[in-house]
Design a protein around this motif. Structure first.
Motif, PDB file in Angstrom:
ATOM      1  N   LEU A 166       0.846  -1.189   0.000  1.00  0.00           N
ATOM      2  CA  LEU A 166       0.000   0.000   0.000  1.00  0.00           C
ATOM      3  C   LEU A 166       0.883   1.240   0.000  1.00  0.00           C
ATOM      4  O   LEU A 166       1.812   1.344   0.816  1.00  0.00           O
ATOM      5  CB  LEU A 166      -0.917  -0.016   1.224  1.00  0.00           C
ATOM      6  N   ARG A 167       0.596   2.142  -0.909  1.00  0.00           N
ATOM      7  CA  ARG A 167       1.312   3.417  -0.957  1.00  0.00           C
ATOM      8  C   ARG A 167       0.310   4.562  -0.947  1.00  0.00           C
ATOM      9  O   ARG A 167      -0.637   4.568  -1.733  1.00  0.00           O
ATOM     10  CB  ARG A 167       2.162   3.513  -2.224  1.00  0.00           C
ATOM     11  N   VAL A 168       0.517   5.525  -0.079  1.00  0.00           N
ATOM     12  CA  VAL A 168      -0.266   6.759  -0.131  1.00  0.00           C
ATOM     13  C   VAL A 168       0.401   7.661  -1.150  1.00  0.00           C
ATOM     14  O   VAL A 168       1.563   8.051  -0.982  1.00  0.00           O
ATOM     15  CB  VAL A 168      -0.336   7.433   1.249  1.00  0.00           C
ATOM     16  N   SER A 169      -0.309   7.992  -2.217  1.00  0.00           N
ATOM     17  CA  SER A 169       0.290   8.739  -3.324  1.00  0.00           C
ATOM     18  C   SER A 169      -0.017  10.228  -3.284  1.00  0.00           C
ATOM     19  O   SER A 169       0.731  11.034  -3.841  1.00  0.00           O
ATOM     20  CB  SER A 169      -0.156   8.149  -4.663  1.00  0.00           C
ATOM     21  N   ARG A 170      -1.131  10.610  -2.667  1.00  0.00           N
ATOM     22  CA  ARG A 170      -1.477  12.033  -2.537  1.00  0.00           C
ATOM     23  C   ARG A 170      -2.235  12.224  -1.237  1.00  0.00           C
ATOM     24  O   ARG A 170      -2.990  11.357  -0.806  1.00  0.00           O
ATOM     25  CB  ARG A 170      -2.374  12.510  -3.690  1.00  0.00           C
ATOM     26  N   PHE A 171      -2.043  13.398  -0.639  1.00  0.00           N
ATOM     27  CA  PHE A 171      -2.833  13.738   0.546  1.00  0.00           C
ATOM     28  C   PHE A 171      -3.038  15.245   0.589  1.00  0.00           C
ATOM     29  O   PHE A 171      -2.121  16.021   0.324  1.00  0.00           O
ATOM     30  CB  PHE A 171      -2.157  13.267   1.843  1.00  0.00           C
ATOM     31  N   LEU A 172      -4.265  15.634   0.920  1.00  0.00           N
ATOM     32  CA  LEU A 172      -4.619  17.050   1.061  1.00  0.00           C
ATOM     33  C   LEU A 172      -5.401  17.232   2.350  1.00  0.00           C
ATOM     34  O   LEU A 172      -6.378  16.513   2.610  1.00  0.00           O
ATOM     35  CB  LEU A 172      -5.463  17.522  -0.116  1.00  0.00           C
ATOM     36  N   GLY A 173      -4.992  18.177   3.154  1.00  0.00           N
ATOM     37  CA  GLY A 173      -5.746  18.565   4.336  1.00  0.00           C
ATOM     38  C   GLY A 173      -6.294  19.968   4.170  1.00  0.00           C
ATOM     39  O   GLY A 173      -5.537  20.912   3.897  1.00  0.00           O
ATOM     40  N   SER A 174      -7.606  20.130   4.287  1.00  0.00           N
ATOM     41  CA  SER A 174      -8.262  21.437   4.172  1.00  0.00           C
ATOM     42  C   SER A 174      -8.831  21.786   5.545  1.00  0.00           C
ATOM     43  O   SER A 174      -9.721  21.093   6.035  1.00  0.00           O
ATOM     44  CB  SER A 174      -9.376  21.371   3.123  1.00  0.00           C
ATOM     45  N   PHE A 175      -8.335  22.857   6.168  1.00  0.00           N
ATOM     46  CA  PHE A 175      -8.597  23.103   7.578  1.00  0.00           C
ATOM     47  C   PHE A 175      -9.381  24.391   7.829  1.00  0.00           C
ATOM     48  O   PHE A 175      -9.255  25.373   7.085  1.00  0.00           O
ATOM     49  CB  PHE A 175      -7.278  23.162   8.354  1.00  0.00           C
ATOM     50  N   ASP A 176     -10.153  24.354   8.892  1.00  0.00           N
ATOM     51  CA  ASP A 176     -10.865  25.526   9.409  1.00  0.00           C
ATOM     52  C   ASP A 176     -10.476  25.659  10.878  1.00  0.00           C
ATOM     53  O   ASP A 176     -11.061  25.034  11.751  1.00  0.00           O
ATOM     54  CB  ASP A 176     -12.376  25.342   9.262  1.00  0.00           C
ATOM     55  N   CYS A 177      -9.439  26.458  11.147  1.00  0.00           N
ATOM     56  CA  CYS A 177      -8.888  26.597  12.504  1.00  0.00           C
ATOM     57  C   CYS A 177      -8.866  28.046  12.963  1.00  0.00           C
ATOM     58  O   CYS A 177      -8.033  28.435  13.780  1.00  0.00           O
ATOM     59  CB  CYS A 177      -7.475  26.011  12.554  1.00  0.00           C
ATOM     60  N   GLY A 178      -9.785  28.850  12.431  1.00  0.00           N
ATOM     61  CA  GLY A 178      -9.764  30.260  12.791  1.00  0.00           C
ATOM     62  C   GLY A 178      -8.628  30.971  12.083  1.00  0.00           C
ATOM     63  O   GLY A 178      -8.211  30.606  10.979  1.00  0.00           O
ATOM     64  N   ARG A 179      -8.111  31.979  12.732  1.00  0.00           N
ATOM     65  CA  ARG A 179      -7.044  32.771  12.131  1.00  0.00           C
ATOM     66  C   ARG A 179      -5.716  32.033  12.204  1.00  0.00           C
ATOM     67  O   ARG A 179      -5.378  31.435  13.237  1.00  0.00           O
ATOM     68  CB  ARG A 179      -6.921  34.099  12.870  1.00  0.00           C
ATOM     69  N   ILE A 180      -4.968  32.042  11.137  1.00  0.00           N
ATOM     70  CA  ILE A 180      -3.651  31.416  11.095  1.00  0.00           C
ATOM     71  C   ILE A 180      -2.605  32.497  11.360  1.00  0.00           C
ATOM     72  O   ILE A 180      -2.422  33.419  10.555  1.00  0.00           O
ATOM     73  CB  ILE A 180      -3.404  30.726   9.742  1.00  0.00           C
ATOM     74  N   LEU A 181      -1.932  32.409  12.491  1.00  0.00           N
ATOM     75  CA  LEU A 181      -1.004  33.455  12.907  1.00  0.00           C
ATOM     76  C   LEU A 181       0.270  33.449  12.074  1.00  0.00           C
ATOM     77  O   LEU A 181       0.831  34.502  11.776  1.00  0.00           O
ATOM     78  CB  LEU A 181      -0.664  33.296  14.388  1.00  0.00           C
ATOM     79  N   ASN A 182       0.745  32.238  11.729  1.00  0.00           N
ATOM     80  CA  ASN A 182       1.964  32.115  10.933  1.00  0.00           C
ATOM     81  C   ASN A 182       1.772  30.960   9.959  1.00  0.00           C
ATOM     82  O   ASN A 182       1.803  29.796  10.368  1.00  0.00           O
ATOM     83  CB  ASN A 182       3.174  31.869  11.835  1.00  0.00           C
ATOM     84  N   PRO A 183       1.536  31.231   8.689  1.00  0.00           N
ATOM     85  CA  PRO A 183       1.265  30.159   7.731  1.00  0.00           C
ATOM     86  C   PRO A 183       2.390  29.130   7.626  1.00  0.00           C
ATOM     87  O   PRO A 183       2.127  27.952   7.382  1.00  0.00           O
ATOM     88  CB  PRO A 183       1.081  30.900   6.404  1.00  0.00           C
ATOM     89  N   LYS A 184       3.628  29.547   7.828  1.00  0.00           N
ATOM     90  CA  LYS A 184       4.756  28.630   7.670  1.00  0.00           C
ATOM     91  C   LYS A 184       4.792  27.604   8.799  1.00  0.00           C
ATOM     92  O   LYS A 184       4.899  26.401   8.556  1.00  0.00           O
ATOM     93  CB  LYS A 184       6.067  29.421   7.619  1.00  0.00           C
ATOM     94  N   THR A 185       4.693  28.078  10.039  1.00  0.00           N
ATOM     95  CA  THR A 185       4.734  27.152  11.163  1.00  0.00           C
ATOM     96  C   THR A 185       3.441  26.349  11.259  1.00  0.00           C
ATOM     97  O   THR A 185       3.463  25.180  11.647  1.00  0.00           O
ATOM     98  CB  THR A 185       5.001  27.902  12.477  1.00  0.00           C
ATOM     99  N   ALA A 186       2.312  26.953  10.896  1.00  0.00           N
ATOM    100  CA  ALA A 186       1.038  26.227  10.919  1.00  0.00           C
ATOM    101  C   ALA A 186       1.046  25.097   9.903  1.00  0.00           C
ATOM    102  O   ALA A 186       0.616  23.972  10.193  1.00  0.00           O
ATOM    103  CB  ALA A 186      -0.128  27.173  10.662  1.00  0.00           C
ATOM    104  N   ALA A 187       1.533  25.373   8.703  1.00  0.00           N
ATOM    105  CA  ALA A 187       1.600  24.327   7.677  1.00  0.00           C
ATOM    106  C   ALA A 187       2.471  23.175   8.140  1.00  0.00           C
ATOM    107  O   ALA A 187       2.165  22.001   7.886  1.00  0.00           O
ATOM    108  CB  ALA A 187       2.131  24.919   6.369  1.00  0.00           C
ATOM    109  N   SER A 188       3.547  23.493   8.846  1.00  0.00           N
ATOM    110  CA  SER A 188       4.420  22.442   9.379  1.00  0.00           C
ATOM    111  C   SER A 188       3.680  21.589  10.403  1.00  0.00           C
ATOM    112  O   SER A 188       3.814  20.363  10.421  1.00  0.00           O
ATOM    113  CB  SER A 188       5.664  23.080  10.011  1.00  0.00           C
ATOM    114  N   GLN A 189       2.877  22.236  11.250  1.00  0.00           N
ATOM    115  CA  GLN A 189       2.086  21.495  12.226  1.00  0.00           C
ATOM    116  C   GLN A 189       1.049  20.605  11.544  1.00  0.00           C
ATOM    117  O   GLN A 189       0.861  19.446  11.917  1.00  0.00           O
ATOM    118  CB  GLN A 189       1.393  22.463  13.181  1.00  0.00           C
ATOM    119  N   PHE A 190       0.358  21.148  10.565  1.00  0.00           N
ATOM    120  CA  PHE A 190      -0.636  20.350   9.837  1.00  0.00           C
ATOM    121  C   PHE A 190       0.023  19.133   9.189  1.00  0.00           C
ATOM    122  O   PHE A 190      -0.466  18.002   9.297  1.00  0.00           O
ATOM    123  CB  PHE A 190      -1.313  21.199   8.760  1.00  0.00           C
TER     124      PHE A 190
END
Length: 775
Positions: free
Chosen positions: A653-677
């Motif tokens: 089994l291989r996961v070939s693509r993944f997308l997470g679409s989030f609703d977490c209110g305001r994103i204070l820092n897109p770079k660090t938030a993306a890393s957390q996601f």
């Protein structure tokens, strides 16, 4: 530390724009005292920008000291010996060879260990953080397979490890309950989480299920999982008279100081805990026996001690996620609207901790339903105390719930996204409270468009050579928390400001995001703001857990900032352009304060302090209680999209693509938030495909205590992961932001399982999804 300060000076943040014209006051925004918060509405200056981590340069240069890297004069190195039985007594301890070994300075067992109280069990009081409430090397009794029974101190780590191997221990075994079936046969008890029962019933759900036009009723299981942070658990301790100095890898410095004081019978302020850098925590870096044992050995030897657990040692004494057996039953009418939602089951834990895996939490708020039945029962085992692990409850609860919804959608011939959206609640299904902000449909619609969900085919119909290809989706959800965090302190000088709070940065970018927020709130450049954290002598009682630290810190800093502005306006006096204004009428901008609707009415901090003949102004304030959670149902949400490839010949089994679409209110820092996601999603892939603590039910022993045998995702297991978010501020959360640290793992396992079904037509209900289950 100078290295950290140098790194902060290197961060080039944009200068703060004039805020007076940009800020629109929002009457429903959150702020201490119920006043509007100017930072919620406008993205300006630093907040909302992808700023690189302020601690990045220090870390990549190897200059960031972790708990096992603090050099202490005269330090000794520790090694542990673990029990090999699950329950019983020590009948013999032969330590002669170890004591005679080269470099050995002390062998500590229950025979010579100092008298100590048990660790205060986490959640039994405000600052308690013990992983269990058992005696720590105080008697001959053994409570689980892997409990420390001896400790060796030597001049080097190699000498300590060798000497530990020379210790021989004999045991008298007692009957231990180590099999889940036997534990269940002895009887189960109702589960409780954070003082609340894990049980809820609304209407006759079983009858509604029986009468439903469409239904599913299935059993799902999840295994044990062990903590595997990159940084091993470690501590360096020294006694200075009756004061204890601790360099730890912890998620709760203030809690640890209080709890260690309780163990050794000294006051909280006699224990100083620092934890400036932590290489991952995920719920596992609280207070366990190794910190207590290191402090006890240091007291006995009269010298500082460093104790770093081996990877095996982490598995032996640090708890992880426990096993669950879950039933999910859904009944729907002809239109697919839920008549019944039933989520019940059993989890295992020890008698010495307080965390049954609360897997029903997602079902409490995710969907509208006419009737509901939720229940977690607990079976007790003689095992290492389980503990919090990223999204406890939600990570495994969403696997069962979201798999069942996919099964119902398939049986009904309805698109899985449409079935979920048909059951979107307009208020909290269990409390009736309004949602503070809920953009689930937007997350699904936007994510589906970007992922290409419309191209999905029927199960088992898409194939490329030997590879079967499928896509799946699941809901992600995690509640908003804000635990009372105590005071924050702001020290303002003519050249900048320092924020002091006993918070933590375990790699998620706390210091960066909070420096951004403080800089914008004060109207300073980031280089002018110092964010001090990770020290129990600082004000505040902030725990890095529950995805709540950002809100807790933010609320405390907002309170302190309001107090600072109030004092500054008093100091400004009648000769200032700010004369006659109060804290609600001014905003921090260009290194000072300005009237909100008149940027020309401005005075710098340096000018205010100079006229008052002050070199600095120090204020400290506490935020209000988290009353927002009593008025609103507050959650982060997401839509998880997964594409898998399954080899029809080998089952690979291989996961070939993944997308997470989030609703977490305001994103204070897109770079660090993306890393957390992304980090959460990767951890979710491990949960879905490989992670499993192999536990011998005959002996209660963990059998795969290494990364050679306990598999976590590596680069070949992880595809490119795309993340996106709504970035719509929550008006009832500090700064408009809800947590992002844990939601990324939720829903992932279900999205993978649902994609596997779409690829192969095979439904896997028992994690992990290994190839033998697909052949």
């Amino acid at each position: 530390m100078k290295a950290v300060e140098d790194a902060k000076q290197a961060v080039q943040g944009a200068a703060s724009a004039v805020m007076a014209k940009a800020v629109q006051m929002a009457p429903d925004s959150w702020m201490p005292g119920g006043k509007p918060d100017p930072l919620i509405r406008a993205q300006h200056g630093h907040v909302g920008r992808p700023i690189s981590r302020v601690d990045g340069p220090v870390k990549v240069q190897g200059a960031a000291p972790y708990a096992a890297e603090f050099p202490l004069d005269g330090m000794l190195y520790a090694a542990l010996v673990f029990s090999t039985i699950a329950k019983g007594k020590i009948t013999a301890l032969d330590t002669d060879a170890a004591e005679a070994a080269t470099g050995v300075k002390l062998v500590m067992t229950y025979r010579n260990a100092p008298r100590m109280k048990p660790m205060p069990l986490f959640m039994t009081s405000e600052k308690a953080c013990g992983g269990n409430d058992l005696p720590v090397m105080q008697d001959a009794q053994v409570y689980w397979n892997g409990e420390p029974v001896a400790l060796v101190l030597a001049d080097t780590q190699e000498q300590a490890d060798h000497a530990a191997s020379l210790i021989h221990v004999a045991f008298e075994e007692e009957h231990a309950i180590t099999a889940l079936a036997e534990a269940k046969a002895k009887g189960v008890e109702p589960g409780q989480f954070m003082g609340q029962p894990l049980k809820f019933e609304n209407g006759a759900a079983e009858q509604a299920l029986a009468d439903a036009a469409h239904k599913v009723d299935q059993r799902y299981t999840t295994p044990r999982h062990s903590h595997n942070a990159i940084e091993l658990h470690a501590v360096a301790v020294a006694w200075e008279g009756d004061r204890l100095r601790v360099h730890d890898a912890t998620q709760m410095v203030a809690h640890s100081a209080w709890s260690l004081g309780h163990v050794f019978g000294i006051a909280e302020d006699q224990v100083h805990v620092t934890s400036p850098f932590v290489g991952g925590g995920f719920g596992g870096k609280g207070l366990w026996q190794h910190q207590v044992l290191a402090a006890a050995a240091a007291k006995l030897a009269g010298r500082p001690v460093r104790l770093m657990l081996s990877r095996e040692g982490v598995y032996r004494i640090v708890g992880g996620r426990t096993i669950t057996e879950q039933r999910v039953a859904l009944g729907a009418d002809a239109e697919g609207r839920f008549d019944a939602l039933i989520h019940t089951g059993t989890t295992a834990m020890s008698h010495h901790n307080v965390l049954p895996e609360p897997f029903i939490l997602p079902a409490r708020s995710a969907y509208a339903t006419k009737t509901m039945k939720l229940d977690v029962e607990v079976a007790y085992l003689d095992m290492v105390a389980n503990t919090f692990m990223r999204a406890p409850g939600e990570a495994v609860g969403t696997f069962a719930l979201e798999s069942a919804i996919d099964e119902l959608a398939h049986d009904m011939g309805v698109d899985p996204i449409e079935l979920r959206l048909r059951n979107e609640p307009d208020k909290d299904p269990t409390t009736g409270a309004p949602f503070s902000s809920r953009e689930v449909e937007k997350a699904f619609r936007d994510g589906a468009e970007r992922f290409g969900w419309a191209n999905r085919q029927a199960p088992g119909t898409r194939r490329e050579g030997e590879w079967l290809i499928g896509t799946g989706v699941a809901t992600a959800t995690y509640p908003y928390y804000r635990m009372p965090g105590g005071a924050a302190r702001i020290t303002l000088t003519p050249n900048g400001a320092a924020i002091d709070i006993a918070a933590h940065d375990m790699g998620m970018g706390t210091a960066t995001a909070q420096t951004q927020v403080a800089a914008d709130r004060l109207g300073l450049d980031m280089a002018q703001v110092t964010f001090n954290y990770g020290d129990s002598t600082l004000p505040g009682v902030v725990m890095a857990g529950g995805s709540q630290q950002t809100a807790a810190i933010g609320a405390s800093v907002m309170a302190a900032h309001r107090a600072l502005v109030t004092e500054l306006l008093k100091l400004a006096g009648n000769d200032s352009p700010l004369a006659g204004l109060d804290a609600d009428e001014v905003v921090g901008v260009n290194g000072g304060l300005a009237k909100i609707d008149d940027a020309s009415a401005h005075e710098s901090y340096a000018s205010i302090l100079a006229r008052a003949q002050r070199n600095e102004l120090v204020v400290e304030a506490e935020p209000p209680s988290p009353l927002e959670t009593t008025h609103w149902s507050m959650h982060s949400h997401g839509a998880m999209f997964c594409e898998v490839r399954v080899n029809a010949v080998t089952g690979e089994l291989r996961v070939s693509r993944f997308l997470g679409s989030f609703d977490c209110g305001r994103i204070l820092n897109p770079k660090t938030a993306a890393s957390q996601f992304r980090g959460g999603i990767i951890m979710g892939l491990g949960l879905a495909l490989m992670e499993e603590t192999q536990y011998d039910e005959r002996s209660g022993r963990i059998m795969n205590p290494s990364l050679a045998e306990y598999h976590v995702p590596v680069h070949m297991d992880v595809p490119e992961i795309e993340v996106m978010w709504t970035d719509i501020p929550d008006p009832h959360a500090p700064m408009g932001a809800r947590g992002v640290g844990e939601i990324g793992i939720t829903g992932v396992a279900a999205a993978v399982a649902n994609a596997v079904f779409n690829a192969t037509g095979k439904r896997v209900r028992d994690l992990p999804i290994t190839l033998d289950k697909l052949l």
